[in-house]
Every structure is written in structure tokens, then in C-alpha cells.
Write an enzyme that holds these catalytic residues in place. Sequence first.
Site, mmCIF file in Angstrom:
data_model
loop_
_atom_site.group_PDB
_atom_site.id
_atom_site.type_symbol
_atom_site.label_atom_id
_atom_site.label_comp_id
_atom_site.label_asym_id
_atom_site.label_seq_id
_atom_site.Cartn_x
_atom_site.Cartn_y
_atom_site.Cartn_z
ATOM 1 N N ARG A 11 0.813 -1.199 0.000
ATOM 2 C CA ARG A 11 0.000 0.000 0.000
ATOM 3 C C ARG A 11 0.854 1.259 0.000
ATOM 4 N NH1 ARG A 11 -2.743 3.521 3.393
ATOM 5 N NH2 ARG A 11 -4.479 4.341 2.224
ATOM 6 N N GLY A 46 -10.772 4.707 7.009
ATOM 7 C CA GLY A 46 -9.629 3.881 6.641
ATOM 8 C C GLY A 46 -9.087 4.268 5.285
ATOM 9 N N CYS A 47 -8.393 3.347 4.642
ATOM 10 C CA CYS A 47 -7.767 3.600 3.342
ATOM 11 C C CYS A 47 -8.769 4.219 2.372
ATOM 12 C CB CYS A 47 -7.218 2.293 2.766
ATOM 13 S SG CYS A 47 -6.562 2.451 1.089
ATOM 14 N N PHE A 48 -8.450 5.424 1.880
ATOM 15 C CA PHE A 48 -9.449 6.155 1.099
ATOM 16 C C PHE A 48 -9.702 5.588 -0.281
ATOM 17 C CE2 PHE A 48 -6.028 9.791 0.685
ATOM 18 C CZ PHE A 48 -5.196 8.976 -0.057
ATOM 19 N N TRP A 49 -8.826 4.726 -0.784
ATOM 20 C CA TRP A 49 -9.070 4.137 -2.106
ATOM 21 C C TRP A 49 -10.375 3.347 -2.133
ATOM 22 C CZ3 TRP A 49 -3.519 1.689 -2.238
ATOM 23 C CH2 TRP A 49 -2.571 2.702 -2.442
#
Length: 207
Positions: A11, A46-49
Site C-alpha cells: 500500500r 480507513g484507506c481512502f481508495w
Amino acid sequence: MASLMPNFVSRLFRPFTSSTKMGLGPAEGGVQNIPDTAQKCTVAAGCFWGVEHLFRKNFGDKGLYDARVGYIGGDSNNPSYRAVCTGRTGHAEALQMTFDPSRLSYTTLLEFFYKMHDPTTKDRQGADTGTQYRSAIFYHSPEQERAAREVTEKVQNHWWKSKGVTTEILEAGQWCDAESYHQLYLDKNPGGYECPAHYVRSFPALS
């Protein structure tokens, strides 16, 4: 902990590899002619993707004008992705949406927010740990603050009652768009990293 390292390393460095497509997409250029009646909804999960991907997939044709990933809640101006990943800037990876309130309600977006991530794991989603991955709602008006607190109370009592919801509810401060290669990341990079905590849960409707 060793088993978590491949996800973290993948990531952290994936956006800087030559395989990442850098072409401009709709989110990167911005959506034109958004009416003055549009409203904003800003959340961190969390992870914006994956957050962006799920909201666009579910609301792209239902009143969502635009969705941009970026950083909010920190102490510095114009933070970089690498800096935010250290957890030392105070920023959360977040999604800021612009929507048509006549077609899509703020409450609907918040209820979906509580379905698509785990709000009970403080500063963590899946294997991603750190304050940058915290669960948060950043409101843009007193009306949004009231709605956020009401929805949060309901989901605590009905959807997540066996655990404690750790979602922060804060006034929206300075927003910084993430770098262009993060916008529409999973559309440009199919098979890219997706947090395992990001999926839509089958909860009953809230009364």
C-alpha cells in the site's frame, strides 16, 4: 505482525511504481456546473481508495456529483501522502463528497458509511493501523452535526450494539485534496489494494 507487512508495504509503495496510471479522470479535473444547492459530506473510514470506490459504485447515479479523496483533521498545510502515512501529521485519510440533497440525503450517506467499514476498531481498519485510518465524520453545518449524532446513536444501538462505536464527530476543518494518482485509484488500478474491512454489511433498515 510479519504477516501484515506485505499489505502495508504494497500500500505504501504501490502509488509510486511505474504501473500506476497517471492520466486525469473526472475526479481529478473536478465536476463542472455543480449547483449552489449542492452539499458536502466528509467522512474517514480507513484507506481512502476503497472508501471512494464503494461510495461511487453505490451512489454515482443517485445524486452524487463528485467524490474526492484527501486529508483532513491534521496540523499541517498541504500534507503529502508519505507524510500522512507516518501518522505524525494528525490527518485522516478521508473522502469528501458533493451531492444533490434533493436526490440523496445526508442521512443515507451516513448510514452507508456505517455499513461499509468497521467503526468499532479505533485507529484501525483491517491490517491498516494508525490515526490516519480512524473512523470519523466531519460535519459542515449544525444540521449535519445533529444528523451525525442521531445516526451514530442509532447504529450503536441497532447495528454495532455488541461493540462500541469509536467514530469521531468533528467540525470539518481545512481539506487538502490528495495527490492526483489517488483519485479514482481503484478504477485506474484494478486489483489494487482494498482494505478487507471495506464491504457493505447486510444490516436491517434503521427505524
